[in-house]
Design a protein around this motif. Structure first.
Motif, PDB file in Angstrom:
ATOM      1  N   ILE A  14       0.831  -1.208   0.000  1.00  0.00           N
ATOM      2  CA  ILE A  14       0.000   0.000   0.000  1.00  0.00           C
ATOM      3  C   ILE A  14       0.864   1.256   0.000  1.00  0.00           C
ATOM      4  O   ILE A  14       2.089   1.192   0.106  1.00  0.00           O
ATOM      5  CB  ILE A  14      -0.917   0.053   1.255  1.00  0.00           C
ATOM      6  N   VAL A  15       0.194   2.403  -0.071  1.00  0.00           N
ATOM      7  CA  VAL A  15       0.820   3.723   0.058  1.00  0.00           C
ATOM      8  C   VAL A  15       0.471   4.262   1.442  1.00  0.00           C
ATOM      9  O   VAL A  15      -0.690   4.229   1.846  1.00  0.00           O
ATOM     10  CB  VAL A  15       0.304   4.666  -1.051  1.00  0.00           C
ATOM     11  N   VAL A  16       1.484   4.734   2.183  1.00  0.00           N
ATOM     12  CA  VAL A  16       1.247   5.212   3.554  1.00  0.00           C
ATOM     13  C   VAL A  16       1.468   6.711   3.724  1.00  0.00           C
ATOM     14  O   VAL A  16       1.381   7.233   4.824  1.00  0.00           O
ATOM     15  CB  VAL A  16       2.104   4.440   4.591  1.00  0.00           C
ATOM     16  N   LYS A  17       1.769   7.416   2.624  1.00  0.00           N
ATOM     17  CA  LYS A  17       1.940   8.868   2.715  1.00  0.00           C
ATOM     18  C   LYS A  17       1.528   9.507   1.395  1.00  0.00           C
ATOM     19  O   LYS A  17       1.467   8.838   0.373  1.00  0.00           O
ATOM     20  CB  LYS A  17       3.380   9.227   3.083  1.00  0.00           C
ATOM     21  N   GLY A  18       1.217  10.800   1.462  1.00  0.00           N
ATOM     22  CA  GLY A  18       0.866  11.512   0.238  1.00  0.00           C
ATOM     23  C   GLY A  18      -0.604  11.396  -0.137  1.00  0.00           C
ATOM     24  O   GLY A  18      -1.430  10.938   0.647  1.00  0.00           O
ATOM     25  N   ASP A  19      -0.912  11.789  -1.358  1.00  0.00           N
ATOM     26  CA  ASP A  19      -2.300  11.903  -1.815  1.00  0.00           C
ATOM     27  C   ASP A  19      -3.023  10.574  -1.965  1.00  0.00           C
ATOM     28  O   ASP A  19      -4.238  10.513  -1.863  1.00  0.00           O
ATOM     29  CB  ASP A  19      -2.349  12.636  -3.162  1.00  0.00           C
ATOM     30  N   ASN A  20      -2.301   9.509  -2.240  1.00  0.00           N
ATOM     31  CA  ASN A  20      -2.936   8.209  -2.475  1.00  0.00           C
ATOM     32  C   ASN A  20      -2.842   7.286  -1.271  1.00  0.00           C
ATOM     33  O   ASN A  20      -2.890   6.065  -1.402  1.00  0.00           O
ATOM     34  CB  ASN A  20      -2.308   7.531  -3.702  1.00  0.00           C
ATOM     35  N   LYS A  21      -2.720   7.891  -0.098  1.00  0.00           N
ATOM     36  CA  LYS A  21      -2.563   7.131   1.133  1.00  0.00           C
ATOM     37  C   LYS A  21      -3.742   6.189   1.356  1.00  0.00           C
ATOM     38  O   LYS A  21      -4.894   6.564   1.160  1.00  0.00           O
ATOM     39  CB  LYS A  21      -2.454   8.126   2.300  1.00  0.00           C
ATOM     40  N   GLU A  22      -3.428   4.961   1.741  1.00  0.00           N
ATOM     41  CA  GLU A  22      -4.442   3.958   2.119  1.00  0.00           C
ATOM     42  C   GLU A  22      -5.372   4.570   3.169  1.00  0.00           C
ATOM     43  O   GLU A  22      -4.904   5.190   4.126  1.00  0.00           O
ATOM     44  CB  GLU A  22      -3.712   2.733   2.684  1.00  0.00           C
ATOM     45  N   PRO A  23      -6.698   4.421   3.037  1.00  0.00           N
ATOM     46  CA  PRO A  23      -7.629   5.015   4.007  1.00  0.00           C
ATOM     47  C   PRO A  23      -7.331   4.655   5.470  1.00  0.00           C
ATOM     48  O   PRO A  23      -7.458   5.501   6.354  1.00  0.00           O
ATOM     49  CB  PRO A  23      -8.994   4.478   3.567  1.00  0.00           C
ATOM     50  N   LEU A  24      -6.887   3.428   5.729  1.00  0.00           N
ATOM     51  CA  LEU A  24      -6.544   3.045   7.104  1.00  0.00           C
ATOM     52  C   LEU A  24      -5.404   3.916   7.634  1.00  0.00           C
ATOM     53  O   LEU A  24      -5.438   4.375   8.771  1.00  0.00           O
ATOM     54  CB  LEU A  24      -6.147   1.567   7.182  1.00  0.00           C
ATOM     55  N   PHE A  25      -4.406   4.176   6.789  1.00  0.00           N
ATOM     56  CA  PHE A  25      -3.279   5.001   7.237  1.00  0.00           C
ATOM     57  C   PHE A  25      -3.661   6.476   7.308  1.00  0.00           C
ATOM     58  O   PHE A  25      -3.097   7.226   8.101  1.00  0.00           O
ATOM     59  CB  PHE A  25      -2.034   4.747   6.374  1.00  0.00           C
ATOM     60  N   GLU A  26      -4.628   6.889   6.513  1.00  0.00           N
ATOM     61  CA  GLU A  26      -5.181   8.241   6.648  1.00  0.00           C
ATOM     62  C   GLU A  26      -5.793   8.377   8.044  1.00  0.00           C
ATOM     63  O   GLU A  26      -5.583   9.358   8.754  1.00  0.00           O
ATOM     64  CB  GLU A  26      -6.228   8.490   5.552  1.00  0.00           C
ATOM     65  N   TYR A  27      -6.554   7.373   8.442  1.00  0.00           N
ATOM     66  CA  TYR A  27      -7.165   7.331   9.780  1.00  0.00           C
ATOM     67  C   TYR A  27      -6.085   7.362  10.869  1.00  0.00           C
ATOM     68  O   TYR A  27      -6.167   8.130  11.828  1.00  0.00           O
ATOM     69  CB  TYR A  27      -8.014   6.060   9.886  1.00  0.00           C
ATOM     70  N   LEU A  28      -5.069   6.508  10.724  1.00  0.00           N
ATOM     71  CA  LEU A  28      -4.026   6.389  11.752  1.00  0.00           C
ATOM     72  C   LEU A  28      -3.215   7.669  11.923  1.00  0.00           C
ATOM     73  O   LEU A  28      -2.665   7.906  13.002  1.00  0.00           O
ATOM     74  CB  LEU A  28      -3.071   5.233  11.414  1.00  0.00           C
ATOM     75  N   THR A  29      -3.132   8.491  10.882  1.00  0.00           N
ATOM     76  CA  THR A  29      -2.271   9.674  10.925  1.00  0.00           C
ATOM     77  C   THR A  29      -3.024  10.994  11.042  1.00  0.00           C
ATOM     78  O   THR A  29      -2.412  12.055  11.043  1.00  0.00           O
ATOM     79  CB  THR A  29      -1.364   9.718   9.667  1.00  0.00           C
ATOM     80  N   THR A  30      -4.363  10.948  11.154  1.00  0.00           N
ATOM     81  CA  THR A  30      -5.173  12.168  11.179  1.00  0.00           C
ATOM     82  C   THR A  30      -5.941  12.278  12.492  1.00  0.00           C
ATOM     83  O   THR A  30      -6.812  11.451  12.775  1.00  0.00           O
ATOM     84  CB  THR A  30      -6.163  12.166   9.994  1.00  0.00           C
ATOM     85  N   LYS A  31      -5.641  13.308  13.269  1.00  0.00           N
ATOM     86  CA  LYS A  31      -6.271  13.484  14.582  1.00  0.00           C
ATOM     87  C   LYS A  31      -7.795  13.527  14.492  1.00  0.00           C
ATOM     88  O   LYS A  31      -8.483  12.962  15.338  1.00  0.00           O
ATOM     89  CB  LYS A  31      -5.747  14.748  15.258  1.00  0.00           C
ATOM     90  N   ALA A  32      -8.323  14.179  13.471  1.00  0.00           N
ATOM     91  CA  ALA A  32      -9.784  14.290  13.332  1.00  0.00           C
ATOM     92  C   ALA A  32     -10.427  12.906  13.231  1.00  0.00           C
ATOM     93  O   ALA A  32     -11.586  12.732  13.603  1.00  0.00           O
ATOM     94  CB  ALA A  32     -10.134  15.120  12.098  1.00  0.00           C
ATOM     95  N   GLN A  33      -9.666  11.919  12.762  1.00  0.00           N
ATOM     96  CA  GLN A  33     -10.208  10.559  12.633  1.00  0.00           C
ATOM     97  C   GLN A  33      -9.815   9.666  13.805  1.00  0.00           C
ATOM     98  O   GLN A  33     -10.628   8.884  14.287  1.00  0.00           O
ATOM     99  CB  GLN A  33      -9.733   9.930  11.319  1.00  0.00           C
TER     100      GLN A  33
END
Length: 166
Positions: free
Chosen positions: A102-121
């Protein structure tokens, strides 16, 4: 003042395992989960050995480790899912679940990693995936409890204490 809604657990996510089959994180309800982004050609790659040892020691005590290969850092995991699976098994005897690359950074980041790295989530804080082998510790309620540096070894006392509930 608007009341902040409670944070959703990771159980909302489905990912693909390394063979391309669906892996539903809802199946992990009630377990502690260590999510780690991995790479086969990184200076930190020997951490696979300690991750597997942790998994063997604690898998019957409610711990699941999930590896997510990524090629995001200096192209250190260029292989196919099949090559990565073979490498992990042959070189480190990995038996814990490995997911598709998967992709863990940038615009195409996997949704799970978006969740893991975003305080709002995640409700904890904003994070960057610094490098291969960053560890995300998920509590039994499916919520992010702690983020551990890539350079911190899997058998570090901080991680052991978390697993053992100390």
């Amino acid at each position: 003042m608007e009341q902040q809604k409670s944070v959703e657990p990771i159980y909302q996510f489905k990912v693909k395992d390394i063979t391309g089959s669906d892996f539903n994180l809802a199946d992990l309800k009630g377990k502690k989960v260590l999510i780690v982004n991995t790479a086969s050609k990184c200076g930190l790659t020997p951490q696979f050995e300690q991750l597997e040892a942790l998994y063997q020691k604690y898998k019957n005590q409610n711990l699941v480790i999930i590896g997510f290969p990524t090629n995001d850092f200096m192209s250190q995991d260029p292989g196919t899912n099949e090559e990565i699976a073979e490498f992990c098994k042959l070189n480190y005897g990995v038996t814990f679940p490995m997911m598709s690359k998967i992709v863990v950074k940038g615009d195409n980041k996997e949704p799970l990693f978006e969740y893991l790295t975003t305080k709002a989530q995640n409700g904890l804080d904003d994070y960057e995936v610094e490098w291969n082998f960053q560890k995300f510790l998920i509590n039994e309620d499916g919520k992010l409890a702690k983020v551990i540096s890539p350079r911190t070894l899997p058998n570090d006392q901080e991680i052991i204490n978390w697993i053992e509930g100390k």
